[in-house]
Design an enzyme around this catalytic site. Structure first.
Site, PDB file in Angstrom:
ATOM      1  N   ASN A  10      38.737  52.610  29.333  1.00  0.00           N
ATOM      2  CA  ASN A  10      39.681  52.708  30.358  1.00  0.00           C
ATOM      3  C   ASN A  10      40.867  51.377  29.233  1.00  0.00           C
ATOM      4  OD1 ASN A  10      40.460  51.022  31.862  1.00  0.00           O
ATOM      5  ND2 ASN A  10      38.473  51.005  33.320  1.00  0.00           N
ATOM      6  N   LYS A  17      38.655  49.418  27.314  1.00  0.00           N
ATOM      7  CA  LYS A  17      37.231  48.868  27.808  1.00  0.00           C
ATOM      8  C   LYS A  17      36.955  50.309  27.175  1.00  0.00           C
ATOM      9  CE  LYS A  17      37.831  45.553  30.595  1.00  0.00           C
ATOM     10  NZ  LYS A  17      38.553  45.366  31.924  1.00  0.00           N
ATOM     11  N   ARG A  91      40.735  56.233  32.340  1.00  0.00           N
ATOM     12  CA  ARG A  91      41.448  55.744  33.282  1.00  0.00           C
ATOM     13  C   ARG A  91      42.529  56.144  33.155  1.00  0.00           C
ATOM     14  NH1 ARG A  91      42.366  50.286  35.321  1.00  0.00           N
ATOM     15  NH2 ARG A  91      43.598  50.863  36.639  1.00  0.00           N
ATOM     16  N   HIS A 179      44.646  50.669  41.820  1.00  0.00           N
ATOM     17  CA  HIS A 179      43.293  50.136  41.676  1.00  0.00           C
ATOM     18  C   HIS A 179      42.126  51.540  42.580  1.00  0.00           C
ATOM     19  CE1 HIS A 179      44.572  46.224  42.010  1.00  0.00           C
ATOM     20  NE2 HIS A 179      44.237  46.803  40.618  1.00  0.00           N
ATOM     21  N   HIS A 202      40.733  44.191  47.090  1.00  0.00           N
ATOM     22  CA  HIS A 202      41.350  44.706  45.430  1.00  0.00           C
ATOM     23  C   HIS A 202      41.402  42.752  45.004  1.00  0.00           C
ATOM     24  CE1 HIS A 202      39.755  45.819  41.655  1.00  0.00           C
ATOM     25  NE2 HIS A 202      40.829  45.632  41.516  1.00  0.00           N
ATOM     26  N   GLY A 204      41.398  40.736  41.931  1.00  0.00           N
ATOM     27  CA  GLY A 204      41.992  40.245  41.099  1.00  0.00           C
ATOM     28  C   GLY A 204      43.052  39.429  40.110  1.00  0.00           C
ATOM     29  N   ARG A 235      53.329  38.836  39.747  1.00  0.00           N
ATOM     30  CA  ARG A 235      53.729  39.942  40.130  1.00  0.00           C
ATOM     31  C   ARG A 235      54.476  39.086  41.444  1.00  0.00           C
ATOM     32  NH1 ARG A 235      49.059  44.395  38.962  1.00  0.00           N
ATOM     33  NH2 ARG A 235      49.077  44.714  37.289  1.00  0.00           N
ATOM     34  N   ASP A 284      45.803  32.626  36.590  1.00  0.00           N
ATOM     35  CA  ASP A 284      44.126  32.274  36.846  1.00  0.00           C
ATOM     36  C   ASP A 284      43.644  31.155  37.960  1.00  0.00           C
ATOM     37  OD1 ASP A 284      41.192  31.676  36.190  1.00  0.00           O
ATOM     38  OD2 ASP A 284      41.795  32.988  34.794  1.00  0.00           O
ATOM     39  N   MET A 285      42.994  31.997  38.764  1.00  0.00           N
ATOM     40  CA  MET A 285      42.610  31.434  39.690  1.00  0.00           C
ATOM     41  C   MET A 285      41.828  30.064  40.049  1.00  0.00           C
ATOM     42  SD  MET A 285      42.442  31.146  42.854  1.00  0.00           S
ATOM     43  CE  MET A 285      43.736  32.775  44.160  1.00  0.00           C
ATOM     44  N   GLY A 332      37.985  40.264  40.831  1.00  0.00           N
ATOM     45  CA  GLY A 332      36.923  38.819  40.033  1.00  0.00           C
ATOM     46  C   GLY A 332      37.407  38.010  41.127  1.00  0.00           C
ATOM     47  N   GLY A 334      38.434  38.123  44.508  1.00  0.00           N
ATOM     48  CA  GLY A 334      36.937  38.525  45.450  1.00  0.00           C
ATOM     49  C   GLY A 334      35.812  38.490  44.904  1.00  0.00           C
ATOM     50  N   ASN A 336      34.426  35.852  42.929  1.00  0.00           N
ATOM     51  CA  ASN A 336      34.015  34.964  42.908  1.00  0.00           C
ATOM     52  C   ASN A 336      34.815  33.777  43.198  1.00  0.00           C
ATOM     53  OD1 ASN A 336      32.059  35.654  40.299  1.00  0.00           O
ATOM     54  ND2 ASN A 336      33.825  36.629  39.611  1.00  0.00           N
TER      55      ASN A 336
HETATM   56  P1  AMP Z   1      40.304  40.180  37.762  1.00  0.00           P
HETATM   57  O1  AMP Z   1      41.217  40.955  37.267  1.00  0.00           O
HETATM   58  O2  AMP Z   1      39.301  41.192  38.318  1.00  0.00           O
HETATM   59  O3  AMP Z   1      39.144  40.512  36.249  1.00  0.00           O
HETATM   60  O4  AMP Z   1      39.930  38.836  37.959  1.00  0.00           O
HETATM   61  C1  AMP Z   1      40.574  38.274  37.237  1.00  0.00           C
HETATM   62  C2  AMP Z   1      40.707  36.512  38.159  1.00  0.00           C
HETATM   63  O5  AMP Z   1      39.809  36.739  39.120  1.00  0.00           O
HETATM   64  C3  AMP Z   1      41.124  35.430  37.901  1.00  0.00           C
HETATM   65  O6  AMP Z   1      42.663  34.706  38.581  1.00  0.00           O
HETATM   66  C4  AMP Z   1      40.117  34.796  37.313  1.00  0.00           C
HETATM   67  O7  AMP Z   1      40.592  33.391  37.754  1.00  0.00           O
HETATM   68  C5  AMP Z   1      39.289  34.661  38.760  1.00  0.00           C
HETATM   69  N1  AMP Z   1      37.864  35.158  38.974  1.00  0.00           N
HETATM   70  C6  AMP Z   1      36.676  35.083  37.872  1.00  0.00           C
HETATM   71  N2  AMP Z   1      36.124  34.395  37.967  1.00  0.00           N
HETATM   72  C7  AMP Z   1      36.100  33.577  38.953  1.00  0.00           C
HETATM   73  C8  AMP Z   1      34.950  32.316  39.372  1.00  0.00           C
HETATM   74  N3  AMP Z   1      33.843  32.158  38.896  1.00  0.00           N
HETATM   75  N4  AMP Z   1      35.736  31.444  41.210  1.00  0.00           N
HETATM   76  C9  AMP Z   1      36.952  31.812  40.565  1.00  0.00           C
HETATM   77  N5  AMP Z   1      38.404  32.284  40.707  1.00  0.00           N
HETATM   78  C10 AMP Z   1      37.572  33.607  39.505  1.00  0.00           C
END
Ligand code: AMP
Length: 403
Positions: A10, A17, A91, A179, A202, A204, A235, A284-285, A332, A334, A336
């Site tokens: 992937n 990965k 993938r 996705h 989804h 992330g 984006r 980054d969230m 990520g 959704g 966390n």
């Molecule tokens: P992904 O692309 O699915 O790996 O998701 C990445 C996103 O998830 C990034 O914006 C991260 O900041 C967010 N993320 C991952 N862990 C946390 C967390 N514990 N709290 C808030 N956002 C998170």
């Protein structure tokens, strides 16, 4: 079918990965997983863990390009420390207008997928490279292309058509959706009780949302490319086309080369916009939540734009589905970001969506809706690799691929 080791590859824009499962007719046992991450940097990461998450390998190599990165993976997989794969699932983000079924990879299929690289320019070139390498590295081992666009093939014409001249539609310009393997894996995990009217978000670094009726995709937010739909990390998501023309005219003041201008516009749309563009800080969230806690107004606006847009799509999808039985958060953010889920759902009471504040205060799989909520709200992590293995096993068995 006796259990066989199935390898999953992937690749992303800066990572490869991989994981392996012992897979038979009804059996799925994870053997190991790993990744090379940070392609294009001096300090990459290369790790492999066993099924119990024990690190078997942990290195920080220089990864100047994807060839060096894949050589590391190939070396490990050929070292004899790991079972040799009996089949490999790749993938593939986008099969374009002609490759819509998951299928066995041939050199001709790779060429065909490569011809649609412009539809997923961050993902397709590296996947194509790895498919070619895998065919020569494991001669005789069947390789399969498992498509993110496959899940969305059930969307009706009214959803996929773009309101543009037929000339461009004939070139494959339409809505595909992405996705898809994540969405399929959520539907798979909900079996045997898949709700009739389901929305999956989804969320992330790339974010999208899908309306799913009876387990089949009805509509999704991403379009021709993964830059459409929701605002995401870097984006724009859907945007007034006049904005693109305005930016293009600005770029045209600095170059007369049309390809250069198109590349510069692409960079703005897919790498400098979204949460990063509005906040001026980060895609980054976690960073944005920290900035909000410190009182940063731009970070607040960026995250509000994100959650507001998602709530709007949920409203539209409830209308399309004629109601809602379940809303699922994954990815990520959704899984966390407790605050994002609360903010998205805050104004959706009229649609029968109500969160329980205590139940929502979790990371990972949970049911988070309130007792009286008409729609159930759940958090379910995706299981994309497992889904790829499921497709490979079915295709190896000669069955049509109706997951
Ligand atoms: P992904 O692309 O699915 O790996 O998701 C990445 C996103 O998830 C990034 O914006 C991260 O900041 C967010 N993320 C991952 N862990 C946390 C967390 N514990 N709290 C808030 N956002 C998170």
């Amino acid at each position: 079918m006796p259990p066989l080791p199935v390898l999953v590859l992937n690749s992303g824009s800066s990572s490869i990965k991989f994981s392996a499962y012992e897979a038979g007719a009804g059996e799925r046992k994870k053997l190991f997983e790993g990744a090379v991450d940070g392609i294009g940097t001096d300090l990459g990461k290369f790790w492999i863990k066993d099924a119990d998450s024990r690190k078997l390998l942990d290195q920080t190599p220089a990864l100047p390009n994807r060839a060096v990165a894949f050589k590391l993976v190939a070396g490990a997989l050929h070292s004899g420390d790991f079972p040799s794969p009996a089949a490999i699932g790749h993938r593939v983000v986008c099969g374009g207008p002609t490759v819509s079924e998951n299928q066995r990879i041939t050199p001709a299929l790779i060429d065909e997928i490569e011809s649609y690289s412009a539809l997923a320019p961050l993902h397709t070139p590296i996947a194509v490279y790895i498919m070619r390498q895998a065919l020569s590295l494991f001669p005789g081992v069947p390789n399969f292309a498992i498509l993110d666009t496959y899940f969305h093939r059930t969307m009706p014409g009214v959803v996929t058509v773009m309101p543009i001249p037929a000339e461009y539609a004939g070139m494959g310009v339409r809505r595909y959706g992405y996705h898809g393997i994540s969405y399929e894996s959520i539907v798979y995990q909900l079996q045997p009780e898949v709700p009739e009217r389901l929305i999956v978000a989804h969320l992330g670094n790339g974010a999208s949302i899908s309306a799913i009726r009876g387990g089949r995709c009805l509509d999704t937010s991403m379009g021709l490319t993964p830059s459409g739909g929701l605002i995401s990390g870097t984006r724009t998501g859907d945007i007034d086309p006049g904005v693109l023309l305005f930016i293009l005219h600005k770029i045209a003041e600095t170059t007369t080369n049309a390809t250069e201008a198109a590349d510069a516009l692409e960079t703005v749309v897919s790498k400098q916009s979204g949460l990063l563009g509005v906040s001026g800080q980060s895609n980054d969230m976690r960073d944005l939540r920290e900035a909000i806690a410190a009182g940063n107004a731009k970070a607040r606006l960026a995250v509000d734009k994100f959650t507001w847009t998602i709530a709007k799509w949920i409203g539209a999808f409830v209308a399309e589905l004629g109601g809602l039985d379940m809303l699922v958060f994954t990815g990520g953010i959704g899984e966390n970001d407790i605050a994002s889920r609360a903010e998205i759902c805050a104004g959706l009471g009229a649609l029968g969506i109500e969160l329980d504040r205590e139940r929502n205060n979790v990371r990972g799989a949970a049911t988070i809706s309130a007792e009286g909520s008409r729609a159930t709200v759940r958090v379910i992590p995706p299981a994309e690799d497992l889904m790829i293995v499921n497709h490979v096993v079915r295709l190896l068995g000669g069955q049509s691929d109706q997951a």
